[in-house]
Design a protein around this motif. Structure first.
Motif, mmCIF file in Angstrom:
data_model
loop_
_atom_site.group_PDB
_atom_site.id
_atom_site.type_symbol
_atom_site.label_atom_id
_atom_site.label_comp_id
_atom_site.label_asym_id
_atom_site.label_seq_id
_atom_site.Cartn_x
_atom_site.Cartn_y
_atom_site.Cartn_z
ATOM 1 N N TYR A 1 0.835 -1.195 0.000
ATOM 2 C CA TYR A 1 0.000 0.000 0.000
ATOM 3 C C TYR A 1 0.869 1.243 0.000
ATOM 4 O O TYR A 1 1.865 1.321 0.721
ATOM 5 C CB TYR A 1 -0.924 0.003 1.214
ATOM 6 C CG TYR A 1 -2.034 -0.992 1.102
ATOM 7 C CD1 TYR A 1 -3.175 -0.687 0.382
ATOM 8 C CD2 TYR A 1 -1.945 -2.240 1.696
ATOM 9 C CE1 TYR A 1 -4.201 -1.607 0.256
ATOM 10 C CE2 TYR A 1 -2.960 -3.162 1.575
ATOM 11 C CZ TYR A 1 -4.089 -2.837 0.858
ATOM 12 O OH TYR A 1 -5.102 -3.747 0.724
ATOM 13 N N THR A 2 0.484 2.211 -0.804
ATOM 14 C CA THR A 2 1.212 3.476 -0.869
ATOM 15 C C THR A 2 0.605 4.451 0.141
ATOM 16 O O THR A 2 -0.480 4.215 0.679
ATOM 17 C CB THR A 2 1.112 4.092 -2.275
ATOM 18 O OG1 THR A 2 -0.258 4.429 -2.539
ATOM 19 C CG2 THR A 2 1.624 3.134 -3.344
ATOM 20 N N ASP A 3 1.287 5.555 0.368
ATOM 21 C CA ASP A 3 0.743 6.597 1.237
ATOM 22 C C ASP A 3 -0.581 7.109 0.678
ATOM 23 O O ASP A 3 -1.509 7.407 1.433
ATOM 24 C CB ASP A 3 1.733 7.750 1.385
ATOM 25 C CG ASP A 3 2.952 7.360 2.202
ATOM 26 O OD1 ASP A 3 2.872 6.388 2.990
ATOM 27 O OD2 ASP A 3 3.995 8.024 2.057
ATOM 28 N N GLN A 4 -0.686 7.187 -0.635
ATOM 29 C CA GLN A 4 -1.919 7.642 -1.270
ATOM 30 C C GLN A 4 -3.068 6.662 -0.978
ATOM 31 O O GLN A 4 -4.190 7.083 -0.710
ATOM 32 C CB GLN A 4 -1.726 7.790 -2.776
ATOM 33 C CG GLN A 4 -2.952 8.328 -3.480
ATOM 34 C CD GLN A 4 -2.724 8.517 -4.974
ATOM 35 O OE1 GLN A 4 -1.655 8.209 -5.489
ATOM 36 N NE2 GLN A 4 -3.722 9.013 -5.650
ATOM 37 N N ASP A 5 -2.790 5.376 -1.021
ATOM 38 C CA ASP A 5 -3.805 4.369 -0.683
ATOM 39 C C ASP A 5 -4.304 4.561 0.749
ATOM 40 O O ASP A 5 -5.507 4.522 1.014
ATOM 41 C CB ASP A 5 -3.245 2.951 -0.819
ATOM 42 C CG ASP A 5 -2.902 2.567 -2.238
ATOM 43 O OD1 ASP A 5 -3.582 3.034 -3.167
ATOM 44 O OD2 ASP A 5 -1.944 1.785 -2.402
ATOM 45 N N GLU B 1 -4.199 7.286 2.633
ATOM 46 C CA GLU B 1 -4.951 8.536 2.748
ATOM 47 C C GLU B 1 -6.347 8.392 2.150
ATOM 48 O O GLU B 1 -7.321 8.926 2.677
ATOM 49 C CB GLU B 1 -4.199 9.691 2.090
ATOM 50 C CG GLU B 1 -2.953 10.104 2.839
ATOM 51 C CD GLU B 1 -3.234 10.548 4.267
ATOM 52 O OE1 GLU B 1 -4.201 11.315 4.493
ATOM 53 O OE2 GLU B 1 -2.499 10.124 5.174
ATOM 54 N N PHE B 2 -6.466 7.653 1.049
ATOM 55 C CA PHE B 2 -7.757 7.420 0.423
ATOM 56 C C PHE B 2 -8.690 6.674 1.372
ATOM 57 O O PHE B 2 -9.855 7.025 1.531
ATOM 58 C CB PHE B 2 -7.573 6.641 -0.885
ATOM 59 C CG PHE B 2 -8.870 6.287 -1.556
ATOM 60 C CD1 PHE B 2 -9.619 7.249 -2.202
ATOM 61 C CD2 PHE B 2 -9.332 4.990 -1.536
ATOM 62 C CE1 PHE B 2 -10.819 6.930 -2.812
ATOM 63 C CE2 PHE B 2 -10.533 4.648 -2.144
ATOM 64 C CZ PHE B 2 -11.273 5.630 -2.789
ATOM 65 N N CYS C 1 -9.923 8.981 4.073
ATOM 66 C CA CYS C 1 -10.928 9.899 3.539
ATOM 67 C C CYS C 1 -12.274 9.199 3.377
ATOM 68 O O CYS C 1 -13.305 9.699 3.838
ATOM 69 C CB CYS C 1 -10.452 10.473 2.208
ATOM 70 S SG CYS C 1 -11.659 11.566 1.430
#
Length: 51
Positions: free
Chosen positions: A20-24, A26-27, A30
């Motif tokens: 998992y990426t940081d973007q994943d 954060e999503f 959210c």
């Protein structure tokens, strides 16, 4: 093919890994906040913490 894990028909599954990426992350945060707000507005009488 993975010899340990099999599907419902006994066929070996394809081994896969995913980081998992940081973007994943954060999503997910959210979407969790949005769904919590929606659920709270629906007026449940249990299961939603007051956060």
């Amino acid at each position: 093919m993975d010899q340990t894990y099999k599907d419902a028909y006994g066929m070996p599954l394809l081994p896969m890994t995913y980081d998992y990426t940081d973007q994943d992350r954060e999503f997910v945060k959210c979407i969790s906040n949005v769904t919590r707000k929606i659920a709270k507005k629906m007026g449940p009488d249990h299961g939603i913490k007051n956060t």
